[in-house]
Design a protein around this motif. Structure first.
Motif, PDB file in Angstrom:
ATOM      1  N   UNK A   1       6.391  14.335   3.597  1.00  0.00           N
ATOM      2  CA  UNK A   1       4.981  14.604   3.882  1.00  0.00           C
ATOM      3  C   UNK A   1       4.187  13.321   3.696  1.00  0.00           C
ATOM      4  N   UNK A   2       3.402  13.000   4.674  1.00  0.00           N
ATOM      5  CA  UNK A   2       2.608  11.788   4.575  1.00  0.00           C
ATOM      6  C   UNK A   2       1.205  12.165   4.113  1.00  0.00           C
ATOM      7  N   UNK A   3       0.777  11.577   3.027  1.00  0.00           N
ATOM      8  CA  UNK A   3      -0.565  11.839   2.507  1.00  0.00           C
ATOM      9  C   UNK A   3      -1.476  10.738   3.030  1.00  0.00           C
ATOM     10  N   UNK A   4      -2.416  11.138   3.880  1.00  0.00           N
ATOM     11  CA  UNK A   4      -3.291  10.150   4.508  1.00  0.00           C
ATOM     12  C   UNK A   4      -4.532   9.892   3.652  1.00  0.00           C
ATOM     13  N   UNK A   5      -4.979   8.684   3.693  1.00  0.00           N
ATOM     14  CA  UNK A   5      -6.274   8.371   3.100  1.00  0.00           C
ATOM     15  C   UNK A   5      -6.317   8.461   1.589  1.00  0.00           C
ATOM     16  N   UNK A   6      -5.177   8.349   0.928  1.00  0.00           N
ATOM     17  CA  UNK A   6      -5.168   8.348  -0.542  1.00  0.00           C
ATOM     18  C   UNK A   6      -4.688   6.983  -1.012  1.00  0.00           C
ATOM     19  N   UNK A   7      -5.426   6.374  -1.926  1.00  0.00           N
ATOM     20  CA  UNK A   7      -5.059   5.048  -2.415  1.00  0.00           C
ATOM     21  C   UNK A   7      -5.020   5.036  -3.934  1.00  0.00           C
ATOM     22  N   UNK A   8      -4.182   4.167  -4.479  1.00  0.00           N
ATOM     23  CA  UNK A   8      -4.194   3.925  -5.918  1.00  0.00           C
ATOM     24  C   UNK A   8      -5.295   2.902  -6.176  1.00  0.00           C
ATOM     25  N   UNK A   9      -6.377   3.353  -6.786  1.00  0.00           N
ATOM     26  CA  UNK A   9      -7.545   2.479  -6.955  1.00  0.00           C
ATOM     27  C   UNK A   9      -7.406   1.575  -8.174  1.00  0.00           C
ATOM     28  N   UNK A  10      -6.644   2.012  -9.153  1.00  0.00           N
ATOM     29  CA  UNK A  10      -6.485   1.187 -10.352  1.00  0.00           C
ATOM     30  C   UNK A  10      -5.361   1.707 -11.210  1.00  0.00           C
ATOM     31  N   UNK A  11      -4.763   0.803 -11.982  1.00  0.00           N
ATOM     32  CA  UNK A  11      -3.685   1.187 -12.898  1.00  0.00           C
ATOM     33  C   UNK A  11      -3.909   0.500 -14.238  1.00  0.00           C
ATOM     34  N   UNK A  12      -3.350   1.093 -15.270  1.00  0.00           N
ATOM     35  CA  UNK A  12      -3.407   0.465 -16.590  1.00  0.00           C
ATOM     36  C   UNK A  12      -2.340   1.070 -17.453  1.00  0.00           C
ATOM     37  N   UNK A  13      -1.804   0.294 -18.371  1.00  0.00           N
ATOM     38  CA  UNK A  13      -0.818   0.874 -19.282  1.00  0.00           C
ATOM     39  C   UNK A  13      -0.778   0.135 -20.598  1.00  0.00           C
ATOM     40  N   UNK A  14      -0.282   0.816 -21.587  1.00  0.00           N
ATOM     41  CA  UNK A  14      -0.010   0.218 -22.889  1.00  0.00           C
ATOM     42  C   UNK A  14       1.486  -0.054 -22.917  1.00  0.00           C
ATOM     43  N   UNK A  15       1.857  -1.263 -23.303  1.00  0.00           N
ATOM     44  CA  UNK A  15       3.268  -1.623 -23.340  1.00  0.00           C
ATOM     45  C   UNK A  15       4.051  -0.584 -24.150  1.00  0.00           C
ATOM     46  N   UNK A  16       5.185  -0.133 -23.618  1.00  0.00           N
ATOM     47  CA  UNK A  16       5.978   0.859 -24.344  1.00  0.00           C
ATOM     48  C   UNK A  16       6.445   0.279 -25.675  1.00  0.00           C
ATOM     49  N   UNK A  17       6.384   1.062 -26.705  1.00  0.00           N
ATOM     50  CA  UNK A  17       6.832   0.584 -28.004  1.00  0.00           C
ATOM     51  C   UNK A  17       6.562   1.628 -29.059  1.00  0.00           C
ATOM     52  N   UNK A  92      -2.080  14.331  -8.813  1.00  0.00           N
ATOM     53  CA  UNK A  92      -3.354  13.628  -8.631  1.00  0.00           C
ATOM     54  C   UNK A  92      -3.529  13.225  -7.166  1.00  0.00           C
ATOM     55  N   UNK A  93      -2.442  12.733  -6.556  1.00  0.00           N
ATOM     56  CA  UNK A  93      -2.503  12.324  -5.148  1.00  0.00           C
ATOM     57  C   UNK A  93      -2.835  13.526  -4.261  1.00  0.00           C
ATOM     58  N   UNK A  94      -2.214  14.675  -4.554  1.00  0.00           N
ATOM     59  CA  UNK A  94      -2.477  15.879  -3.758  1.00  0.00           C
ATOM     60  C   UNK A  94      -3.891  16.407  -3.976  1.00  0.00           C
ATOM     61  N   UNK A  95      -4.392  16.260  -5.195  1.00  0.00           N
ATOM     62  CA  UNK A  95      -5.763  16.719  -5.456  1.00  0.00           C
ATOM     63  C   UNK A  95      -6.746  15.959  -4.577  1.00  0.00           C
ATOM     64  N   UNK A  96      -6.478  14.658  -4.392  1.00  0.00           N
ATOM     65  CA  UNK A  96      -7.354  13.853  -3.536  1.00  0.00           C
ATOM     66  C   UNK A  96      -7.096  14.189  -2.063  1.00  0.00           C
ATOM     67  N   UNK A 101     -10.802  16.748  -4.810  1.00  0.00           N
ATOM     68  CA  UNK A 101     -11.255  15.659  -5.677  1.00  0.00           C
ATOM     69  C   UNK A 101     -11.366  14.385  -4.853  1.00  0.00           C
ATOM     70  N   UNK A 102     -12.380  13.596  -5.146  1.00  0.00           N
ATOM     71  CA  UNK A 102     -12.484  12.301  -4.482  1.00  0.00           C
ATOM     72  C   UNK A 102     -11.685  11.268  -5.278  1.00  0.00           C
ATOM     73  N   UNK A 103     -11.753  11.407  -6.601  1.00  0.00           N
ATOM     74  CA  UNK A 103     -11.005  10.535  -7.499  1.00  0.00           C
ATOM     75  C   UNK A 103     -10.270  11.414  -8.508  1.00  0.00           C
ATOM     76  N   UNK A 104      -8.977  11.181  -8.664  1.00  0.00           N
ATOM     77  CA  UNK A 104      -8.205  11.923  -9.659  1.00  0.00           C
ATOM     78  C   UNK A 104      -7.489  10.929 -10.568  1.00  0.00           C
TER      79      UNK A 104
END
Lengths: 222, 171
Positions: A1-17, A92-96, A101-104
């Motif tokens: 299934x191709x999800x159109x018009x959905x983008x990853x706007x930002x990412x962040x993480x804490x180093x695993x440990x 989250x991608x499907x919600x958008x 949702x506009x942003x999830x």
């Protein structure tokens, strides 16, 4: 299934440990704020959140999002064994994509005991060879050849696990899938530094959980 | 010199335990430097304006009852018992005897109030007193209630509210 018009706007993480002095929701707050900053957004812009974790306690996802503010957005706990984080991302991608949702926000964390870490998911080197074949990167039985030819190494024709994968990065369960998305976004932005795959345009994240869950997401650079 | 047992909070980070027992404890809260909103318990990101970097503040010790109710069941049903550790659980076994009943004179019933602090937060806590001791709007003050002893012999305490002027543990 191709999800159109959905983008990853930002990412962040804490180093695993190991973070004995920080709660799971506190770690999630750091990761979520990093992602919101990366996207140039605040929680006020987020319409819905999906929070993944495996450790068995109710409402921790709500607690984690409450750390970010009280805006009334709906929060859903996602748990799908080792695939938890990537399934939270999918939701989250499907919600958008659905328009609700506009942003999830997809968020995941886990606090594991040493016992759980030792007895955790067996995502091992042998499995990786099998997935090369099952995903169709080589014919059945030729996964080993792919490794011998260094096709899956950095610089090869189809680099795998550029961040070290579950073995080198660690696999705390909940957030693993989102760490994959984090790495993919670094790669497609050209920000992966020494791990950069030259000219990366398309990436695939694949994760199985508990033997019965499998989720795959494909990403393309803009 | 009378030695008092050391008091330990049931959970760190929620209230102070004054050295001097006649002093009222305070709640550990936060204030947003941007919009000025106060919070309890403490938080980093302002829940209202989403600014990051809330600062720690002490809240209370007095407030006014917004609403209250009364519970005719012993508080936690295990007062005066040491915290249940693994050894204790093993000794009792899954179908072993139930935890000891609270001793006479302990909080065999208690009130629960939501208290509006002057700084803004509405805080829920237990009330010291009988069921006809309280009314909406009444001024109450923070106090500490001893729940039992920990393994090191420290008193484990939780915060509670009591009507201003009432005789609590501090009297």
């Amino acid at each position: 299934v191709r999800i159109e018009g959905v983008a990853v706007a930002g990412v962040g993480m804490v180093r695993f440990g190991r973070y004995p002095d920080r709660s799971g929701p506190a770690l999630a707050r750091h990761a979520a704020l990093a992602a919101l900053h990366d996207a140039g957004m605040s929680l006020a812009d987020v319409d819905e959140a999906f929070v993944g974790y495996i450790q068995p306690a109710s409402l921790l996802g709500i607690k984690a999002v409450k750390e970010l503010g009280l805006t009334g957005l709906p929060v859903t706990h996602v748990e799908n064994a080792s695939a938890t984080g990537l399934v939270a991302f999918r939701e989250a991608a499907w919600a958008v994509a659905s328009g609700r949702a506009e942003v999830a926000l997809a968020l995941a964390f886990d606090k594991m005991t040493d016992m759980a870490r030792g007895g955790g998911s067996g995502r091992g080197a042998n499995e990786e060879l099998e997935y090369y074949e099952l995903l169709g990167f080589c014919p059945e039985g030729e996964g080993e050849r792919l490794v011998d030819e260094e096709a899956t190494a950095l610089g090869g024709s189809i680099p795998f696990n550029t961040d070290g994968g579950l073995i080198a990065r660690g696999h705390p369960g909940g957030p693993t899938g989102l760490a994959m998305v984090h790495e993919i976004v670094q790669q497609l932005r050209g920000d992966a530094g020494k791990r950069q795959v030259a000219g990366a345009r398309t990436a695939l994240a694949h994760l199985v959980g508990g033997g019965s869950v499998c989720t795959v997401s494909l990403f393309q650079a803009d | 010199v009378v030695r008092r047992p050391t008091r330990r909070p049931i959970e760190d980070g929620y209230f102070t335990i004054p050295e001097e027992p006649s002093e009222a404890p305070r709640l550990l809260g936060s204030r947003c430097p941007m919009c000025g909103e106060h919070f309890f318990p403490r938080r980093v990101v302002c829940a209202r304006c989403l600014a990051e970097g809330c600062v720690d503040v002490l809240l209370g010790p007095r407030g006014h009852i917004y609403t209250w109710t009364y519970v005719h069941v012993p508080l936690f049903a295990k007062r005066d018992r040491k915290p249940r550790g693994d050894a204790d659980r093993r000794a009792r076994g899954p179908s072993g005897p139930p935890p000891a009943a609270p001793r006479a004179g302990s909080m065999s019933s208690y009130g629960v109030a939501q208290v509006d602090l002057p700084e803004g937060p509405r805080v829920q806590g237990i009330l010291l007193g009988e069921s006809d001791d309280f009314h909406v709007g009444m001024e109450v003050e923070l106090d500490l209630e001893t729940l039992g002893e920990d393994a090191d012999g420290n008193d484990v305490v939780i915060f509670r509210f009591c009507p201003v002027g009432a005789e609590g543990d501090r009297a």
